[in-house]
Write a protein that holds these residues in place. Structure first.
Motif, PDB file in Angstrom:
ATOM      1  N   ALA A 231       0.830  -1.209   0.000  1.00 19.92           N
ATOM      2  CA  ALA A 231       0.000   0.000   0.000  1.00 19.92           C
ATOM      3  C   ALA A 231       0.864   1.259   0.000  1.00 19.92           C
ATOM      4  O   ALA A 231       0.545   2.246  -0.681  1.00 19.92           O
ATOM      5  CB  ALA A 231      -0.919  -0.011   1.220  1.00 19.92           C
ATOM      6  N   LYS A 232       1.955   1.231   0.727  1.00 19.82           N
ATOM      7  CA  LYS A 232       2.792   2.419   0.902  1.00 19.82           C
ATOM      8  C   LYS A 232       3.848   2.567  -0.188  1.00 19.82           C
ATOM      9  O   LYS A 232       4.161   3.680  -0.623  1.00 19.82           O
ATOM     10  CB  LYS A 232       3.460   2.363   2.272  1.00 19.82           C
ATOM     11  CG  LYS A 232       4.158   3.644   2.678  1.00 19.82           C
ATOM     12  CD  LYS A 232       4.645   3.560   4.115  1.00 19.82           C
ATOM     13  CE  LYS A 232       5.317   4.868   4.535  1.00 19.82           C
ATOM     14  NZ  LYS A 232       5.803   4.811   5.946  1.00 19.82           N
ATOM     15  N   HIS A 233       4.403   1.426  -0.656  1.00 19.98           N
ATOM     16  CA  HIS A 233       5.538   1.484  -1.588  1.00 19.98           C
ATOM     17  C   HIS A 233       5.268   0.782  -2.922  1.00 19.98           C
ATOM     18  O   HIS A 233       6.092   0.861  -3.824  1.00 19.98           O
ATOM     19  CB  HIS A 233       6.769   0.840  -0.942  1.00 19.98           C
ATOM     20  CG  HIS A 233       7.154   1.452   0.374  1.00 19.98           C
ATOM     21  ND1 HIS A 233       7.831   2.641   0.473  1.00 19.98           N
ATOM     22  CD2 HIS A 233       6.936   1.023   1.649  1.00 19.98           C
ATOM     23  CE1 HIS A 233       8.036   2.923   1.761  1.00 19.98           C
ATOM     24  NE2 HIS A 233       7.499   1.975   2.491  1.00 19.98           N
ATOM     25  N   ASN A 234       4.142   0.061  -2.991  1.00 20.67           N
ATOM     26  CA  ASN A 234       3.816  -0.735  -4.178  1.00 20.67           C
ATOM     27  C   ASN A 234       4.906  -1.769  -4.478  1.00 20.67           C
ATOM     28  O   ASN A 234       5.123  -2.133  -5.631  1.00 20.67           O
ATOM     29  CB  ASN A 234       3.581   0.153  -5.398  1.00 20.67           C
ATOM     30  CG  ASN A 234       2.808  -0.556  -6.489  1.00 20.67           C
ATOM     31  OD1 ASN A 234       1.985  -1.436  -6.203  1.00 20.67           O
ATOM     32  ND2 ASN A 234       3.083  -0.221  -7.735  1.00 20.67           N
ATOM     33  N   LYS A 235       5.593  -2.217  -3.430  1.00 15.71           N
ATOM     34  CA  LYS A 235       6.645  -3.232  -3.559  1.00 15.71           C
ATOM     35  C   LYS A 235       6.644  -4.125  -2.326  1.00 15.71           C
ATOM     36  O   LYS A 235       6.280  -3.689  -1.238  1.00 15.71           O
ATOM     37  CB  LYS A 235       8.032  -2.572  -3.687  1.00 15.71           C
ATOM     38  CG  LYS A 235       8.240  -1.769  -4.950  1.00 15.71           C
ATOM     39  CD  LYS A 235       9.570  -1.046  -4.916  1.00 15.71           C
ATOM     40  CE  LYS A 235       9.718  -0.127  -6.129  1.00 15.71           C
ATOM     41  NZ  LYS A 235      10.950   0.690  -6.036  1.00 15.71           N
ATOM     42  N   ARG A 236       7.089  -5.340  -2.531  1.00 12.05           N
ATOM     43  CA  ARG A 236       7.237  -6.265  -1.421  1.00 12.05           C
ATOM     44  C   ARG A 236       8.515  -5.921  -0.649  1.00 12.05           C
ATOM     45  O   ARG A 236       9.488  -5.425  -1.236  1.00 12.05           O
ATOM     46  CB  ARG A 236       7.268  -7.703  -1.934  1.00 12.05           C
ATOM     47  CG  ARG A 236       5.971  -8.115  -2.632  1.00 12.05           C
ATOM     48  CD  ARG A 236       6.097  -9.410  -3.389  1.00 12.05           C
ATOM     49  NE  ARG A 236       6.253 -10.560  -2.505  1.00 12.05           N
ATOM     50  CZ  ARG A 236       5.242 -11.169  -1.891  1.00 12.05           C
ATOM     51  NH1 ARG A 236       4.000 -10.732  -2.053  1.00 12.05           N
ATOM     52  NH2 ARG A 236       5.476 -12.232  -1.138  1.00 12.05           N
ATOM     53  N   PRO A 237       8.553  -6.180   0.669  1.00 18.45           N
ATOM     54  CA  PRO A 237       9.741  -5.842   1.462  1.00 18.45           C
ATOM     55  C   PRO A 237      11.040  -6.428   0.918  1.00 18.45           C
ATOM     56  O   PRO A 237      12.064  -5.736   0.861  1.00 18.45           O
ATOM     57  CB  PRO A 237       9.407  -6.407   2.846  1.00 18.45           C
ATOM     58  CG  PRO A 237       7.916  -6.341   2.919  1.00 18.45           C
ATOM     59  CD  PRO A 237       7.443  -6.663   1.532  1.00 18.45           C
TER      60      PRO A 237
END
Length: 437
Positions: A231-237
């Motif tokens: 939601a915040k970065h549009n990427k997985r950690p």
């Protein structure tokens, strides 16, 4: 005859080396804290004159367990907040309790209590992540354990540090104090991608490169972490860490319960080490690390208990059993994570993750004499057809009778040799009374 310090005979010696030999009626020859030889008992009696000669006629001798992820001081919070989801558990119970109570004294007392528990269940080495690092190190020195102590970095003020810059400064200070210690190894420990900014994670990476340090991080532990990151970065950690070059053999990724095919491609290319904490993940309903898939890709998977506040014990024997059973269910294959693999996750694979597999993790000539004795002559473990299976699937921790680190005995016939059990119990009661108020 060659004069040596210690000769240990056993019914079985389980080496946990790559070949994982199970040797019957063999002996360990130990001198100056290291393994000098492993040979048949009949030959050892003729080859060596030992200052101390012991026979464990119903025991298996094997490497001490390596608990590759702990929060030791959290032993004082064991049972404080149970049956909760991860973020609820952290935000509404654990972090408030830590904010109120964590101190140098709590970390020392809690860590020592945890170390006593670990010794009693056969652990000789641990990888910790917490605050007041010096207190944990002092406890490890007293307990005689081999310790990897994570220098925590987090963008949250605590009793240990008020700013991220202070965390970094204290990390460097701790590193300088313990960088040459025989049994204590500093590592870097950014808490997670949701509590440390990318800017500060890049600083962690640079510091790790400068000092050649391992990096521990909670990573892709639970569905809520994934939802937040997307939601915040549009990427997985994992992908975010990969972009800054942190995903490498120097990374120890803890938990990794949320793994998709794109993650597997990155992991296969970069070869970080994974620490599986099955009981904590199950209790918090965080998910399950795909151990069998990772192993098939050649990725090293070690085993950890996590902290006793979310497990609720530090029992590596129980953790092995759970890892094996959960691995079979996750893979839908009864052959997945067999007993031998589970045992290696708790020994040699842990040493590989921590970068100490030339020192410990298996019983091999030249390695440190870090080993344990487990008595299999009990109702719970008889009859014995396959000792490795019996240890992983049947053995309670009460059957660990003796523990050595670097040839020094920490547990003798189930009694702690360096720690005062009565004093530890009194301290535990004092903390319960304070925290319960």
């Amino acid at each position: 005859m060659e004069k040596i310090d210690h000769l240990v005979h056993a019914k079985w010696i389980i080496t946990c080396e790559d070949q994982n030999r199970v040797l019957e009626n063999h002996a360990l020859a130990i001198h100056q804290g290291k393994i000098l030889s492993i040979l048949p008992s009949s030959q050892a009696k003729d080859a060596y004159q030992a200052d101390k000669n012991e026979s464990f006629t119903s025991h298996a001798i094997l490497p001490g367990f390596i608990n590759s992820h702990t929060h030791l001081a959290m032993n004082v919070f064991r049972g404080l907040a149970d049956d909760l989801e991860l973020m609820d558990w952290l935000n509404n119970y654990i972090w408030p309790a830590e904010g109120k109570w964590v101190s140098q004294e709590l970390v020392y007392d809690g860590s020592l209590l945890a170390m006593a528990e670990m010794i009693r269940c056969g652990t000789t080495c641990f990888n910790d992540m917490y605050f007041f690092l010096g207190a944990t190190a002092q406890a490890a020195e007293k307990a005689g354990l081999r310790a990897h102590i994570g220098m925590t970095i987090i963008d949250v003020p605590t009793a240990w540090a008020k700013t991220t810059e202070e965390y970094f400064a204290k990390a460097v200070e701790f590193y300088q104090e313990y960088k040459n210690h025989a049994r204590i190894t500093p590592t870097l420990a950014p808490h997670s991608t949701y509590t440390v900014s990318m800017e500060n994670l890049e600083k962690v990476k640079k510091l790790a490169d400068d000092y050649r340090l391992k990096i521990n991080i909670h990573l892709q532990e639970a569905p809520s972490e994934m939802t937040q990151s997307l939601a915040k970065h549009n990427k997985r950690p994992l992908h975010r860490l990969h972009e800054i070059g942190m995903v490498s053999p120097d990374l120890i990724a803890i938990h990794m319960t949320q793994v998709n095919d794109a993650d597997l491609e990155i992991l296969q290319q970069t070869r970080p080490h994974i620490v599986h904490c099955p009981e904590s993940n199950m209790k918090l309903v965080s998910g399950s690390c795909p151990v069998e898939r990772l192993t098939r890709l050649g990725i090293n998977v070690a085993l950890g208990t996590d902290g006793a506040a979310s497990n609720n014990d530090l029992d590596m024997l129980g953790e092995m059993r759970t890892a094996a059973f959960l691995g079979k269910v996750t893979a839908d294959d009864p052959k997945a994570v067999p007993a031998e693999s589970a045992l290696k996750m708790a020994t040699l694979h842990g040493a590989k993750a921590l970068g100490t597999d030339t020192i410990t993790g298996s019983l091999e000539i030249g390695k440190a004499a870090d080993f344990i004795a487990i008595d299999l002559d009990a109702i719970e473990t008889q009859p014995v057809y396959h000792p490795v299976s019996q240890i992983v699937y049947s053995t309670p921790r009460s059957q660990v009778t003796d523990v050595w680190v670097g040839g020094k005995q920490l547990l003798k016939n189930r009694e702690l040799t360096l720690l005062d059990e009565k004093e530890l119990l009194e301290k535990a009661q004092l903390w319960r009374k304070k925290i319960k108020m």
